[in-house]
Design a protein around this motif. Structure first.
Motif, PDB file in Angstrom:
ATOM      1  N   ASN A   1      41.942  54.717  52.605  1.00 36.18           N
ATOM      2  CA  ASN A   1      40.743  55.139  51.895  1.00 36.18           C
ATOM      3  C   ASN A   1      40.649  54.374  50.582  1.00 36.18           C
ATOM      4  O   ASN A   1      41.547  54.455  49.746  1.00 36.18           O
ATOM      5  N   ALA A   2      39.559  53.613  50.427  1.00 34.11           N
ATOM      6  CA  ALA A   2      39.365  52.775  49.237  1.00 34.11           C
ATOM      7  C   ALA A   2      38.164  53.296  48.455  1.00 34.11           C
ATOM      8  O   ALA A   2      37.020  52.944  48.755  1.00 34.11           O
ATOM      9  N   PRO A   3      38.383  54.146  47.456  1.00 39.19           N
ATOM     10  CA  PRO A   3      37.268  54.833  46.801  1.00 39.19           C
ATOM     11  C   PRO A   3      36.316  53.918  46.045  1.00 39.19           C
ATOM     12  O   PRO A   3      35.110  54.175  46.018  1.00 39.19           O
TER      13      PRO A   3
ATOM     14  N   LEU B   1      48.842  54.220  46.049  1.00 38.14           N
ATOM     15  CA  LEU B   1      47.948  53.265  45.385  1.00 38.14           C
ATOM     16  C   LEU B   1      48.402  51.852  45.734  1.00 38.14           C
ATOM     17  O   LEU B   1      49.264  51.281  45.076  1.00 38.14           O
TER      18      LEU B   1
ATOM     19  N   CYS C   1      43.549  51.118  47.224  1.00 35.96           N
ATOM     20  CA  CYS C   1      43.342  52.179  48.212  1.00 35.96           C
ATOM     21  C   CYS C   1      44.558  53.097  48.284  1.00 35.96           C
ATOM     22  O   CYS C   1      45.617  52.802  47.742  1.00 35.96           O
ATOM     23  N   THR C   2      44.382  54.191  48.998  1.00 34.96           N
ATOM     24  CA  THR C   2      45.485  55.051  49.427  1.00 34.96           C
ATOM     25  C   THR C   2      45.705  54.825  50.910  1.00 34.96           C
ATOM     26  O   THR C   2      44.751  54.822  51.695  1.00 34.96           O
TER      27      THR C   2
ATOM     28  N   ALA D   1      42.898  59.261  47.453  1.00 36.58           N
ATOM     29  CA  ALA D   1      41.767  58.480  46.963  1.00 36.58           C
ATOM     30  C   ALA D   1      40.966  59.248  45.923  1.00 36.58           C
ATOM     31  O   ALA D   1      40.396  58.651  45.002  1.00 36.58           O
TER      32      ALA D   1
ATOM     33  N   LEU E   1      42.486  58.582  42.664  1.00 33.16           N
ATOM     34  CA  LEU E   1      42.161  57.225  42.209  1.00 33.16           C
ATOM     35  C   LEU E   1      40.716  57.138  41.724  1.00 33.16           C
ATOM     36  O   LEU E   1      40.405  56.356  40.811  1.00 33.16           O
ATOM     37  N   ALA E   2      39.843  57.928  42.319  1.00 30.12           N
ATOM     38  CA  ALA E   2      38.426  57.898  41.951  1.00 30.12           C
ATOM     39  C   ALA E   2      38.180  58.444  40.544  1.00 30.12           C
ATOM     40  O   ALA E   2      37.089  58.270  39.995  1.00 30.12           O
TER      41      ALA E   2
ATOM     42  N   GLU F   1      36.378  53.998  54.309  1.00 29.59           N
ATOM     43  CA  GLU F   1      37.578  54.552  54.921  1.00 29.59           C
ATOM     44  C   GLU F   1      37.779  53.873  56.264  1.00 29.59           C
ATOM     45  O   GLU F   1      36.859  53.798  57.079  1.00 29.59           O
TER      46      GLU F   1
END
Length: 351
Positions: free
Chosen positions: A182-184, A111, A125-126, A41, A44-45, A189
């Protein structure tokens, strides 16, 4: 405290009991899952504003980005450092089996929701989960089998193990043990460990909020799904890239809609399952997803106390929540999809 040798022996025996060892392993696996998902995450952030450059994988809209690849590497690095003898199956880099496999296998989607990510839609998310033996006897048997049949330290194509895994779960020897999503962009989470419930940490909503997904960055809330008698019930689903597959999915959806007020298409199977777990959505069903799409989310939904259906064949149905699983049709019943158009085992499905 008594120093009677009998008391000491009992205390030592309790500390070394199979139940305690299983609990300790569960805590370890969950900690690794959460750290690994957070590492993905974090990659991704790094996303900025605007669209993200993407390459096409199997069809128009089936995208992969540099973020997918870098996030998977970050997730793999955490798992490999903590548990070097565990196998790993990932969406972008296939399956890696160590020379001396432990019998535990991680399923990761670095992702989930790539199309959303590319377009700047926040539902991505991851997703990280681990499957393995529930007790020491099963662990020993699994390790011996893996050691004699698996290649060493190489990435290999993912085989179709759904039926075998399902049979092992039915027999009570194996199961999905820990998971983190985990969705940044959402600041949330979700996580779960087998037998310990499903939990949400929401860094956006304030502590004390009466929203279902209440909580704060420092306080986790246990998830228990929604109300089975909820008015205006919402069903979530997703669609594949192949036109014939989509036709089947749409026809099947029409048959599932009685009892639901409307449908939502979030664009991330992992988050669909989490939103069922926290009660935002009432049910989710999708045909043709891959294991890494649902591995973590299915455990989170199950630990929230909801009915969960995992596919036994590829393609197959994955579903969770208050839905009649027996109403899910076979693909052939609504029009056969030509074999040439069906994705091979391990091929990416819709995000």
């Amino acid at each position: 405290m008594s120093m009677n040798p009998k008391h000491l022996q009992s205390a030592q025996g309790a500390a070394e009991s199979p139940v305690d060892r299983a609990a300790a392993l569960g805590r370890e696996l969950l900690a690794v899952a959460r750290e690994a998902a957070a590492a993905g995450a974090a990659v991704l952030a790094e996303r900025g504003r605007g669209k993200v450059a993407a390459d096409t994988k199997s069809a128009a809209g089936d995208w992969v980005t540099d973020f997918d690849r870098r996030a998977e590497i970050a997730v793999r690095d955490v798992i490999a450092a903590a548990r070097p003898n565990d196998a790993i199956t990932g969406e972008e880099y296939g399956r890696t089996v160590p020379a001396e496999p432990s019998g535990y296998r991680w399923s990761i989607d670095p992702l989930d929701g790539t199309a959303n990510f590319v377009r700047g839609i926040v539902y991505y998310c991851t997703s990280v989960a681990v499957f393995g033996p529930l007790d020491e006897a099963a662990a020993s048997a699994t390790s011996a089998t893996s050691a004699t049949s698996a290649p060493s330290s190489t990435a290999t194509p993912e085989g179709n193990t759904l039926a075998a895994d399902g049979a092992a779960m039915d027999a009570g020897t194996h199961g999905w043990l820990a998971a983190s999503i985990n969705a940044p962009a959402l600041g949330v989470e979700y996580y779960a460990a087998a037998g310990d419930g499903a939990w949400l940490i929401d860094s956006v909503l304030a502590t004390g909020s009466d929203a279902r997904r209440g909580g704060s960055a420092t306080r986790a809330q246990r998830l228990q799904g929604g109300d089975k008698e909820e008015a205006g019930r919402l069903l979530a689903t997703g669609f594949g890239y192949d036109a014939d597959r989509r036709q089947f999915q749409v026809a099947a959806l029409l048959g599932l809609m009685p009892g639901f007020a409307n449908v939502r298409r979030i664009g991330s199977a992992a988050l669909d399952l989490c939103l069922v777990a926290d009660g935002t959505l009432d049910a989710y069903a999708e045909y043709g997803t891959q294991e890494f799409d649902w591995a973590a989310g299915a455990l989170i939904a199950a630990e929230a106390g909801l009915p969960v259906l995992r596919p036994r064949t590829n393609p197959g149905w994955q579903a969770a929540g208050y839905l009649d699983f027996d109403a899910l049709p076979a693909e052939s019943s609504l029009g056969e999809v030509p074999a040439a158009d069906q994705p091979a085992s391990g091929a990416p499905a819709a995000k």
